[in-house]
Design an enzyme around this catalytic site. Structure first.
Site, PDB file in Angstrom:
ATOM      1  N   SER A   1      -5.788  13.770   6.269  1.00  0.00           N
ATOM      2  CA  SER A   1      -6.631  13.178   5.228  1.00  0.00           C
ATOM      3  C   SER A   1      -8.020  12.853   5.769  1.00  0.00           C
ATOM      4  O   SER A   1      -8.166  12.485   6.938  1.00  0.00           O
ATOM      5  CB  SER A   1      -5.976  11.882   4.734  1.00  0.00           C
ATOM      6  OG  SER A   1      -6.900  11.083   4.034  1.00  0.00           O
TER       7      SER A   1
ATOM      8  N   LYS B   1      -6.235  19.704  -5.226  1.00  0.00           N
ATOM      9  CA  LYS B   1      -5.074  18.804  -5.340  1.00  0.00           C
ATOM     10  C   LYS B   1      -5.269  17.844  -6.506  1.00  0.00           C
ATOM     11  O   LYS B   1      -6.293  17.147  -6.570  1.00  0.00           O
ATOM     12  CB  LYS B   1      -4.916  18.022  -4.035  1.00  0.00           C
ATOM     13  CG  LYS B   1      -3.802  16.986  -4.015  1.00  0.00           C
ATOM     14  CD  LYS B   1      -3.617  16.461  -2.595  1.00  0.00           C
ATOM     15  CE  LYS B   1      -2.456  15.492  -2.481  1.00  0.00           C
ATOM     16  NZ  LYS B   1      -2.815  14.109  -2.833  1.00  0.00           N
TER      17      LYS B   1
ATOM     18  N   TYR C   1       0.835  -1.216   0.000  1.00  0.00           N
ATOM     19  CA  TYR C   1       0.000   0.000   0.000  1.00  0.00           C
ATOM     20  C   TYR C   1       0.864   1.258   0.000  1.00  0.00           C
ATOM     21  O   TYR C   1       0.579   2.231  -0.695  1.00  0.00           O
ATOM     22  CB  TYR C   1      -0.928   0.000   1.217  1.00  0.00           C
ATOM     23  CG  TYR C   1      -2.038   1.009   1.087  1.00  0.00           C
ATOM     24  CD1 TYR C   1      -3.121   0.774   0.224  1.00  0.00           C
ATOM     25  CD2 TYR C   1      -2.012   2.218   1.781  1.00  0.00           C
ATOM     26  CE1 TYR C   1      -4.123   1.703   0.078  1.00  0.00           C
ATOM     27  CE2 TYR C   1      -3.015   3.153   1.633  1.00  0.00           C
ATOM     28  CZ  TYR C   1      -4.072   2.891   0.783  1.00  0.00           C
ATOM     29  OH  TYR C   1      -5.066   3.813   0.624  1.00  0.00           O
TER      30      TYR C   1
ATOM     31  N   THR D   1      -9.128  16.834  -2.924  1.00  0.00           N
ATOM     32  CA  THR D   1      -8.415  15.931  -3.830  1.00  0.00           C
ATOM     33  C   THR D   1      -9.306  15.563  -5.009  1.00  0.00           C
ATOM     34  O   THR D   1     -10.418  15.062  -4.835  1.00  0.00           O
ATOM     35  CB  THR D   1      -7.936  14.683  -3.063  1.00  0.00           C
ATOM     36  OG1 THR D   1      -7.018  15.124  -2.061  1.00  0.00           O
ATOM     37  CG2 THR D   1      -7.245  13.690  -3.977  1.00  0.00           C
TER      38      THR D   1
ATOM     39  N   SER E   1       4.568  14.674  -5.199  1.00  0.00           N
ATOM     40  CA  SER E   1       4.835  13.494  -6.027  1.00  0.00           C
ATOM     41  C   SER E   1       6.289  13.466  -6.487  1.00  0.00           C
ATOM     42  O   SER E   1       6.641  14.042  -7.519  1.00  0.00           O
ATOM     43  CB  SER E   1       3.891  13.404  -7.237  1.00  0.00           C
ATOM     44  OG  SER E   1       2.538  13.390  -6.812  1.00  0.00           O
TER      45      SER E   1
ATOM     46  N   HIS F   1      -0.796  12.180  -7.261  1.00  0.00           N
ATOM     47  CA  HIS F   1      -1.070  11.234  -6.173  1.00  0.00           C
ATOM     48  C   HIS F   1       0.081  10.230  -6.038  1.00  0.00           C
ATOM     49  O   HIS F   1      -0.128   9.058  -5.722  1.00  0.00           O
ATOM     50  CB  HIS F   1      -2.383  10.493  -6.446  1.00  0.00           C
ATOM     51  CG  HIS F   1      -3.190  10.179  -5.215  1.00  0.00           C
ATOM     52  ND1 HIS F   1      -4.308  10.897  -4.861  1.00  0.00           N
ATOM     53  CD2 HIS F   1      -3.063   9.224  -4.262  1.00  0.00           C
ATOM     54  CE1 HIS F   1      -4.821  10.378  -3.758  1.00  0.00           C
ATOM     55  NE2 HIS F   1      -4.084   9.365  -3.375  1.00  0.00           N
TER      56      HIS F   1
ATOM     57  N   TYR G   1     -11.899  14.283   0.849  1.00  0.00           N
ATOM     58  CA  TYR G   1     -12.407  13.425  -0.219  1.00  0.00           C
ATOM     59  C   TYR G   1     -13.885  13.745  -0.304  1.00  0.00           C
ATOM     60  O   TYR G   1     -14.637  13.481   0.642  1.00  0.00           O
ATOM     61  CB  TYR G   1     -12.188  11.943   0.113  1.00  0.00           C
ATOM     62  CG  TYR G   1     -10.807  11.437  -0.247  1.00  0.00           C
ATOM     63  CD1 TYR G   1     -10.274  11.668  -1.525  1.00  0.00           C
ATOM     64  CD2 TYR G   1     -10.040  10.725   0.663  1.00  0.00           C
ATOM     65  CE1 TYR G   1      -9.012  11.195  -1.866  1.00  0.00           C
ATOM     66  CE2 TYR G   1      -8.775  10.248   0.321  1.00  0.00           C
ATOM     67  CZ  TYR G   1      -8.270  10.490  -0.940  1.00  0.00           C
ATOM     68  OH  TYR G   1      -7.026  10.023  -1.278  1.00  0.00           O
TER      69      TYR G   1
ATOM     70  N   ARG H   1      -0.161   6.936  -8.113  1.00  0.00           N
ATOM     71  CA  ARG H   1      -1.047   5.876  -7.635  1.00  0.00           C
ATOM     72  C   ARG H   1      -2.375   5.831  -8.376  1.00  0.00           C
ATOM     73  O   ARG H   1      -3.181   4.945  -8.149  1.00  0.00           O
ATOM     74  CB  ARG H   1      -1.333   6.077  -6.140  1.00  0.00           C
ATOM     75  CG  ARG H   1      -0.100   6.014  -5.279  1.00  0.00           C
ATOM     76  CD  ARG H   1      -0.319   6.642  -3.920  1.00  0.00           C
ATOM     77  NE  ARG H   1      -1.138   5.874  -3.007  1.00  0.00           N
ATOM     78  CZ  ARG H   1      -0.717   4.820  -2.316  1.00  0.00           C
ATOM     79  NH1 ARG H   1       0.527   4.407  -2.460  1.00  0.00           N
ATOM     80  NH2 ARG H   1      -1.508   4.190  -1.493  1.00  0.00           N
TER      81      ARG H   1
HETATM   82  C1  FNR Z   1      -1.446   9.005  -0.465  1.00  0.00           C
HETATM   83  N1  FNR Z   1      -1.962  10.184  -0.994  1.00  0.00           N
HETATM   84  C2  FNR Z   1      -3.166  10.674  -0.532  1.00  0.00           C
HETATM   85  N2  FNR Z   1      -3.663  11.849  -1.011  1.00  0.00           N
HETATM   86  C3  FNR Z   1      -4.804  12.370  -0.527  1.00  0.00           C
HETATM   87  O1  FNR Z   1      -5.221  13.442  -0.987  1.00  0.00           O
HETATM   88  N3  FNR Z   1      -5.500  11.724   0.460  1.00  0.00           N
HETATM   89  C4  FNR Z   1      -5.075  10.533   0.980  1.00  0.00           C
HETATM   90  O2  FNR Z   1      -5.708   9.990   1.878  1.00  0.00           O
HETATM   91  C5  FNR Z   1      -3.888   9.962   0.449  1.00  0.00           C
HETATM   92  N4  FNR Z   1      -3.436   8.754   0.906  1.00  0.00           N
HETATM   93  C6  FNR Z   1      -2.208   8.274   0.493  1.00  0.00           C
HETATM   94  C7  FNR Z   1      -1.705   7.085   1.020  1.00  0.00           C
HETATM   95  C8  FNR Z   1      -0.429   6.655   0.670  1.00  0.00           C
HETATM   96  C9  FNR Z   1       0.112   5.393   1.284  1.00  0.00           C
HETATM   97  C10 FNR Z   1       0.351   7.416  -0.243  1.00  0.00           C
HETATM   98  C11 FNR Z   1       1.757   6.996  -0.606  1.00  0.00           C
HETATM   99  C12 FNR Z   1      -0.157   8.557  -0.796  1.00  0.00           C
HETATM  100  C13 FNR Z   1      -1.177  10.977  -1.958  1.00  0.00           C
HETATM  101  C14 FNR Z   1      -0.254  11.962  -1.228  1.00  0.00           C
HETATM  102  O3  FNR Z   1      -0.987  13.036  -0.685  1.00  0.00           O
HETATM  103  C15 FNR Z   1       0.769  12.567  -2.208  1.00  0.00           C
HETATM  104  O4  FNR Z   1       0.111  13.107  -3.319  1.00  0.00           O
HETATM  105  C16 FNR Z   1       1.798  11.518  -2.666  1.00  0.00           C
HETATM  106  O5  FNR Z   1       2.234  10.753  -1.566  1.00  0.00           O
HETATM  107  C17 FNR Z   1       2.983  12.193  -3.335  1.00  0.00           C
HETATM  108  O6  FNR Z   1       3.836  11.265  -3.901  1.00  0.00           O
HETATM  109  P1  FNR Z   1       5.207  10.794  -3.186  1.00  0.00           P
HETATM  110  O7  FNR Z   1       6.105  11.988  -3.125  1.00  0.00           O
HETATM  111  O8  FNR Z   1       4.849  10.274  -1.853  1.00  0.00           O
HETATM  112  O9  FNR Z   1       5.740   9.721  -4.093  1.00  0.00           O
END
Ligand code: FNR
Length: 387
Positions: free
Chosen positions: A129, A261, A47, A179, A317, A285, A153, A288
């Site tokens: 979040s 976002k 995850y 988001t 990111s 994200h 969300y 993802r």
């Molecule tokens: C996320 N991200 C995310 N974004 C958001 O708006 N709400 C959320 O609940 C989550 N949950 C989440 C879980 C996990 C495990 C990850 C890795 C990411 C996205 C997060 O806000 C962000 O955009 C990314 O993590 C950026 O990428 P890097 O720098 O972590 O690779």
């Protein structure tokens, strides 16, 4: 302007070395990432570390930062300097925030509470979040006096959306991050392989279970019938029918700054400005959601060109070092959000791990800014980056 304290962290470490004490934790990001990888069970590991489909965008986010290079400038008197900046009314000791990340109790039992405390210790702004393992009120309390933002969300049902936003405002959050890229979950092979989706186990839904509007729709309280509550959550978590026009509804619900976002194009940035929001986060994200999506650093210049004078523009990111943050700021970001790196700290050592990761990141950032010839964030511009 004051002497930045962040870079001094390294002398603290070297001085302890004089007494024969070496850090008992991984200092390099690669070692910290590996330690987090080893510390987690397969489900949570996938995850945290996984992305959408081929994970091409996840890799590309990192590669874009490698393609851009800093061009340090010399003899600029960087003895006295500050990394401070104010973004949408929130004062920050450096333009670095914690990205919203849900279900953190799968990484550490104290989850978001540990992250919020670690962020407060480092003086950085935590973004809570909607999908947190603890309620937004508990997270706000864990952060103490530190400023925090709340990520929404957008759920099905205006009443529930309004309730979440009002609660965030009442709990003291300073901005609402909406988001836009997760109306549906991306195709994530690592999670699919483990058949792992923590929400279905009731993890990461605390904000719903505690919400009066959500609870009023249940046949029985979650304490009596968790299965029904989880089923209801799955039905209302996201509303893929939301459009630009609906932002007017959100604007009516809160006087807090609204930040979108997931913006990756100049055209959407312009629509956001027309919709009357206050800021944007250039984000995919963390790779993802849409595999094959543009890397955020590559998308940034077009967004800045379109709305940079009118809206706050943030980026996440792929930020993995102080230099990465500096590159994004040089290309026009007002601030950056740190994602996975602080979770590596959380997974390996809870609150202390988060605080230490952030402190290290700040030291690295301060040194990158100074050693490339800047005394303030405002001095960091496009000239700092070559190709
Ligand atoms: C996320 N991200 C995310 N974004 C958001 O708006 N709400 C959320 O609940 C989550 N949950 C989440 C879980 C996990 C495990 C990850 C890795 C990411 C996205 C997060 O806000 C962000 O955009 C990314 O993590 C950026 O990428 P890097 O720098 O972590 O690779």
């Amino acid at each position: 302007m004051s002497d930045s304290p962040f870079a001094n962290y390294q002398y603290e470490i070297y001085l302890q070395g004089m007494a024969g004490v070496k850090p008992d934790h991984p200092v390099s990001w690669a070692d910290l990432e590996a330690a987090a990888h080893d510390a987690l069970e397969p489900g949570p590991r996938g995850y945290l570390f996984g992305g959408a489909c081929t994970e091409d965008t996840m890799r590309e986010n990192l590669a874009a930062f490698r393609r851009h290079r800093l061009v340090p400038r010399m003899l600029h008197d960087v003895e006295t300097r500050t990394t401070a900046r104010t973004v949408l009314g929130t004062e920050m000791p450096a333009p670095i925030m914690l990205a919203p990340v849900g279900v953190q109790s799968i990484l550490h039992p104290e989850g978001e509470l540990a992250s919020a405390r670690g962020a407060a210790t480092a003086g950085l702004v935590y973004t809570a979040s909607t999908a947190s393992s603890f309620t937004m009120e508990e997270i706000a309390e864990a952060g103490g006096d530190a400023d925090q933002w709340f990520q929404l969300y957008w759920p099905r049902g205006e009443e529930l959306a309004a309730s979440l936003v009002k609660r965030a405002e009442a709990a003291g959050y300073k901005a609402i991050v909406v988001t836009l890229d997760t109306w549906l979950l991306g195709w994530r092979p690592r999670d699919l392989q483990e058949a792992y989706l923590p929400f279905l186990q009731g993890i990461g839904i605390a904000n719903y279970l505690s919400d009066p509007v959500f609870r009023s729709t249940l046949p029985a309280p979650p304490e009596e019938d968790m299965g029904a509550a989880i089923g209801q959550f799955v039905g209302v978590f996201s509303n893929p029918a939301v459009t630009w026009e609906d932002l007017a509804f959100l604007r009516e619900q809160t006087s807090l700054p609204i930040v979108l976002k997931g913006i990756l194009s100049g055209a959407d940035a312009e629509r956001a400005r027309e919709a009357g929001v206050d800021g944007l986060i250039v984000s995919n994200h963390g790779g993802r959601q849409v595999d094959g999506a543009i890397a955020t650093l590559d998308a940034l210049p077009e967004v800045v060109e379109a709305v940079g004078d009118d809206l706050a523009v943030l980026l996440d990111s792929g930020i993995r070092s102080g230099s990465d943050a500096l590159k994004a700021i040089a290309l026009g970001a007002d601030a950056v959000m740190l994602g996975r790196p602080y979770l590596w700290g959380l997974a390996t050592d809870g609150e202390a791990g988060v605080a230490r990761t952030l402190r290290s990141f700040l030291a690295d950032f301060d040194l990158a800014m100074a050693l490339s010839g800047h005394r303030t964030i405002d001095e960091v511009g496009p000239a700092a980056v070559g190709q």
